[in-house]
Design a protein around this motif. Structure first.
Motif, PDB file in Angstrom:
ATOM      1  N   UNK A  36      20.676  42.168  50.299  1.00 21.87           N
ATOM      2  CA  UNK A  36      20.050  41.147  49.458  1.00 21.87           C
ATOM      3  C   UNK A  36      21.091  40.505  48.546  1.00 21.87           C
ATOM      4  N   UNK A  37      21.941  41.322  47.960  1.00 22.34           N
ATOM      5  CA  UNK A  37      23.002  40.784  47.100  1.00 22.34           C
ATOM      6  C   UNK A  37      23.964  39.909  47.897  1.00 22.34           C
ATOM      7  N   UNK A  38      24.192  40.305  49.157  1.00 20.55           N
ATOM      8  CA  UNK A  38      25.079  39.514  50.018  1.00 20.55           C
ATOM      9  C   UNK A  38      24.494  38.128  50.269  1.00 20.55           C
ATOM     10  N   UNK A  89      17.646  52.199  52.207  1.00 15.26           N
ATOM     11  CA  UNK A  89      17.117  51.289  51.195  1.00 15.26           C
ATOM     12  C   UNK A  89      18.240  50.707  50.344  1.00 15.26           C
ATOM     13  N   UNK A  90      19.220  51.536  50.010  1.00 19.49           N
ATOM     14  CA  UNK A  90      20.360  51.044  49.236  1.00 19.49           C
ATOM     15  C   UNK A  90      21.176  50.031  50.043  1.00 19.49           C
ATOM     16  N   UNK A 136      12.942  42.487  53.843  1.00 25.63           N
ATOM     17  CA  UNK A 136      13.664  43.671  54.306  1.00 25.63           C
ATOM     18  C   UNK A 136      13.585  44.804  53.299  1.00 25.63           C
ATOM     19  N   UNK A 137      13.593  44.463  52.015  1.00 25.17           N
ATOM     20  CA  UNK A 137      13.451  45.488  50.971  1.00 25.17           C
ATOM     21  C   UNK A 137      12.089  46.173  51.072  1.00 25.17           C
ATOM     22  N   UNK A 138      11.033  45.355  51.260  1.00 24.44           N
ATOM     23  CA  UNK A 138       9.690  45.915  51.379  1.00 24.44           C
ATOM     24  C   UNK A 138       9.562  46.783  52.623  1.00 24.44           C
ATOM     25  N   UNK A 139      10.166  46.327  53.722  1.00 21.08           N
ATOM     26  CA  UNK A 139      10.134  47.112  54.957  1.00 21.08           C
ATOM     27  C   UNK A 139      10.855  48.442  54.759  1.00 21.08           C
ATOM     28  N   UNK A 140      11.982  48.407  54.057  1.00 20.34           N
ATOM     29  CA  UNK A 140      12.739  49.632  53.798  1.00 20.34           C
ATOM     30  C   UNK A 140      11.915  50.619  52.984  1.00 20.34           C
ATOM     31  N   UNK A 141      11.189  50.111  51.988  1.00 18.57           N
ATOM     32  CA  UNK A 141      10.334  50.984  51.179  1.00 18.57           C
ATOM     33  C   UNK A 141       9.214  51.589  52.029  1.00 18.57           C
ATOM     34  N   UNK A 156      16.244  61.495  52.607  1.00 22.60           N
ATOM     35  CA  UNK A 156      17.470  61.065  51.928  1.00 22.60           C
ATOM     36  C   UNK A 156      18.190  59.991  52.728  1.00 22.60           C
ATOM     37  N   UNK A 157      18.145  60.102  54.060  1.00 23.60           N
ATOM     38  CA  UNK A 157      18.757  59.064  54.897  1.00 23.60           C
ATOM     39  C   UNK A 157      18.019  57.742  54.749  1.00 23.60           C
ATOM     40  N   UNK A 158      16.680  57.791  54.668  1.00 22.77           N
ATOM     41  CA  UNK A 158      15.890  56.569  54.475  1.00 22.77           C
ATOM     42  C   UNK A 158      16.190  55.932  53.123  1.00 22.77           C
ATOM     43  N   UNK A 159      16.418  56.756  52.127  1.00 27.92           N
ATOM     44  CA  UNK A 159      16.751  56.226  50.800  1.00 27.92           C
ATOM     45  C   UNK A 159      18.109  55.545  50.813  1.00 27.92           C
TER      46      UNK A 159
END
Length: 437
Positions: A52-54, A45-46, A128-133, A39-42
């Protein structure tokens, strides 16, 4: 195959009421959803999605507002030459210009026209998104592995207790026979004491195993995100079937470690491009709307607003920074070389893990068959020894010796069984197939 009954008594150690029994697959699925690390990893990811939006927002128009109010108790003066007003040359006078009340407001809009760093930053954010996943996947893999190992260990303890309780039942029969022989002056009292001492030793071992079992159930609750006060029972029968040893060479290219290193290499490449982009100028367009108000109160009050509007094009170019960018680029290039070496090292390590796991599966398959036969043989010898002891053809030492041999064979069987299941687990981990995505 040797079939082991369920250990029902241990299910009551963690609860006094009925609790649903969970298989390894069910408990793993629960852990992959409710484990706190997952849950912390998820959440991480958020956070990455917000970053990314920033980065995207930096490419949009930026609008700012500034307001300023001043009240001059004494209006600042400026020195002016009197010759400008027809006075003598070389003479000056201080004069105050303006009104005491000043109110200014400015609205400015900026739009980046050319900035290669923004596009590179956007690509880096997506990496970074891919790394987070991948980080979530690695966390789930660790959780799944730890749940399986703890589950197998708990099953082993349960089956050890099951074996020992069966041995105690057989030992009780021997104690009754020996005690009866002693009462009829056909045996020795010390033989009864030796058997009872052996029984006490086994009972102490059972209590210790039960305590370890409770600890493992608590650990499984923790891993699965189940509150400690909730009830949990597991299937205490270990799957006894052998595994099929893979014959083809697996590459392990699906390993999370490799995928992470690949993304880190790509991120390093983007960082180098971003540093190089620092040698280029950036261009922005802007527009300004300004409105200034000057006023004075009193009998000769006066109020005047003066608007102003203009557009502009701004260029920024850091032509020389003392070689700072050059040194940063050199660092990133060296880091890229390190990542390449780490990638090569990881591939070699994965190849070794796959080979070791395959070897272990083959060895433990054979060990399981051998230990199973040993248990059957030890059980047969123990039963024959009991019969011979009952008939008085052998002494108590032989009975205790065969009982110890049976217990050792049982433990060896359980050890081989768990090692086989663990080797299968290591194979899935080594080949990147521990969990399905």
């Amino acid at each position: 195959m040797l079939r082991l009954p369920l250990l029902l008594c241990l299910s009551l150690l963690t609860s006094g009421v009925f609790a649903q029994q969970l298989s390894l697959e069910e408990l793993t699925e629960k852990a992959l959803t409710h484990n706190l690390d997952v849950r912390s990893s998820q959440l991480e990811q958020q956070i990455t999605e917000s970053r990314i939006k920033e980065v995207k927002s930096s490419a949009l128009p930026q609008v700012s507002f500034a307001g300023d109010y001043k009240y001059y108790i004494k209006i600042p003066a400026q020195v002016i030459p009197l010759s400008a007003f027809g006075g003598p040359e070389g003479a000056y006078s201080a004069a105050a210009f303006g009104l005491p009340w000043n109110l200014g407001s400015t609205v400015q809009a900026n739009q980046v026209i050319y900035n290669p760093g923004i596009m590179i930053g956007l690509k880096a954010a997506k990496v970074g998104r891919e790394v987070s996943e991948l980080q979530i996947r690695r966390t789930k893999e660790d959780i799944a592995y730890n749940v399986a190992v703890s589950y197998y260990n708990a099953q082993t303890l349960a089956q050890q207790v099951q074996f020992l309780e069966g041995n105690i039942e057989a030992l009780d029969r021997s104690i009754r026979i020996t005690d009866l022989q002693f009462q009829n002056q056909l045996g020795k009292g010390i033989d009864v004491d030796r058997l009872r001492l052996n029984k006490v030793s086994m009972q102490t071992q059972i209590e210790s195993l039960k305590a370890d079992y409770v600890k493992l159930v608590s650990l499984l609750k923790f891993l699965a995100g189940i509150p400690q006060q909730d009830e949990l029972t597991i299937n205490n029968t270990i799957q006894e079937s052998t595994v099929v040893v893979p014959t083809s060479q697996e590459s392990g290219l699906n390993r999370t470690e490799l995928l992470l290193l690949d993304r880190q290499q790509f991120a390093n490449t983007l960082e180098q491009k971003n540093i190089k982009a620092g040698f280029l100028p950036t261009v922005s367009a802007y527009g300004v709307a300004n409105h200034s108000v000057f006023a004075i109160g009193g009998d000769q009050s006066y109020l005047k607003g003066i608007p102003a509007y203009w557009l502009g094009l701004q260029i920024n170019w850091n032509i020389f920074d003392g070689y700072t960018r050059r040194h940063k680029l050199s660092q990133k290039q060296l880091e890229g070389q390190q990542l390449s070496l780490n990638l090569q090292k990881t591939k070699e390590s994965i190849s070794m893990d796959i080979t070791n796991a395959r070897t272990q599966m083959s060895v433990q398959n054979q060990n399981l068959k051998t230990s199973e036969e040993q248990v059957k043989l030890a059980q047969k010898v123990y039963e024959q020894t009991q019969l011979q002891f009952k008939e008085g053809t052998i002494d108590i030492s032989n009975l205790i010796q065969t009982e110890n041999a049976l217990r050792e064979a049982q433990n060896n069987f359980l050890t081989s069984l768990v090692k086989l299941r663990t080797a299968e687990l290591d194979w899935k981990k080594a080949t990147g197939n521990l969990i399905t995505q």
